[in-house]
Design an enzyme around this catalytic site. Structure first.
Site, PDB file in Angstrom:
ATOM      1  N   LYS A   1      14.502  -5.405  -1.550  1.00 34.80           N
ATOM      2  CA  LYS A   1      13.795  -5.211  -2.844  1.00 34.80           C
ATOM      3  C   LYS A   1      12.886  -4.076  -2.811  1.00 34.80           C
ATOM      4  O   LYS A   1      12.215  -3.840  -1.767  1.00 34.80           O
ATOM      5  CB  LYS A   1      13.091  -6.367  -3.248  1.00 34.80           C
TER       6      LYS A   1
ATOM      7  N   LYS B   1      17.357  -5.369  -4.890  1.00 33.53           N
ATOM      8  CA  LYS B   1      16.984  -5.599  -5.914  1.00 33.53           C
ATOM      9  C   LYS B   1      15.842  -4.512  -6.579  1.00 33.53           C
ATOM     10  O   LYS B   1      15.332  -4.021  -5.519  1.00 33.53           O
ATOM     11  CB  LYS B   1      16.088  -6.723  -5.819  1.00 33.53           C
TER      12      LYS B   1
ATOM     13  N   ASP C   1      10.467 -14.087  -2.777  1.00 33.25           N
ATOM     14  CA  ASP C   1      10.411 -12.362  -2.620  1.00 33.25           C
ATOM     15  C   ASP C   1       9.207 -12.257  -1.440  1.00 33.25           C
ATOM     16  O   ASP C   1       8.084 -12.415  -2.333  1.00 33.25           O
ATOM     17  CB  ASP C   1      10.315 -11.816  -3.965  1.00 33.25           C
TER      18      ASP C   1
END
Length: 220
Positions: free
Chosen positions: A155, A184, A92
């Site tokens: 995300k 996400k 991430d």
């Protein structure tokens, strides 16, 4: 939605700077017990988690350029390459928020591409756009750049900045990237009701330190 289906949408997360080895071991034990998609930890803990989760379906996820996203692309690429070598299967990364807000789309695009290239298909790349710092227009641009760069997910948040995941932002991100890319929700997702609202808005992954509590809500 079944318990297993929900668990396989959750990245069980512990990114606190003061997280101890005992807490990381507990995180992995919970990951195994509940069958979460991954455990998400800071890079130092990747080898331990990879060892503890070996032979399970639970992946090791880690962070790149975290939490500010303000390092050079070359450094993020090295971080990503090292993380994969040590057992991470999802990364991430945080975008260069300042570059985005300065209109430097080329910098942001190349930053994401550097990480995508570094993992060489051995790990999923999720791009944290830090929605709390962006206008809606900037959120759309960030999602478009992540998609163009070949990332797998966008995300919402690091959890260290202002704000967290909102239904509005998840819906906006999903509309922007379409059905072919993951979205996400992360930051402030602490219970089943919130998790289901995010999924309803278009999220197909939830990042949360409260994964066990979220699943418990399904059984209540």
């Amino acid at each position: 939605m079944t318990r297993r289906e929900l668990a396989r949408m959750i990245d069980h997360t512990l990114l606190k700077p003061d997280a101890t080895e005992a807490q990381i071991r507990q995180l992995c034990a919970e990951g195994r017990e509940h069958g979460f998609m991954s455990v998400c930890v800071n890079p130092y803990w990747v080898p331990l988690c990879a060892e503890l989760l070996s032979g399970t379906e639970v992946k090791v996820c880690t962070t790149i350029g975290f939490p500010l996203g303000a390092n050079r692309s070359e450094i993020k690429a090295v971080e990503a390459e090292d993380a994969v070598a040590r057992g991470a299967r999802e990364v991430d990364m945080v975008i260069n928020v300042g570059a985005l807000k300065s209109g430097r789309r080329d910098v942001v695009l190349n930053d994401i591409r550097a990480v995508v290239s570094a993992v060489a298909g051995e790990a999923l790349v999720k791009v944290i756009i830090e929605t709390g710092l962006l206008t809606d227009e900037e959120k759309v641009i960030a999602c478009q750049l992540a998609q163009e760069a070949g990332a797998d997910f966008v995300k919402t948040s690091t959890g260290f900045g202002t704000g967290g995941a909102t239904v509005h932002d998840i819906a906006l991100m999903r509309r922007t990237v379409g059905a072919g890319m993951g979205v996400k929700a992360s930051g402030g997702v602490r219970d089943l009701e919130t998790a289901l609202a995010m999924i309803g808005a278009g999220a197909n992954r939830i990042g949360a330190s409260a994964g066990v509590a979220i699943l418990a809500g399904l059984e209540a």
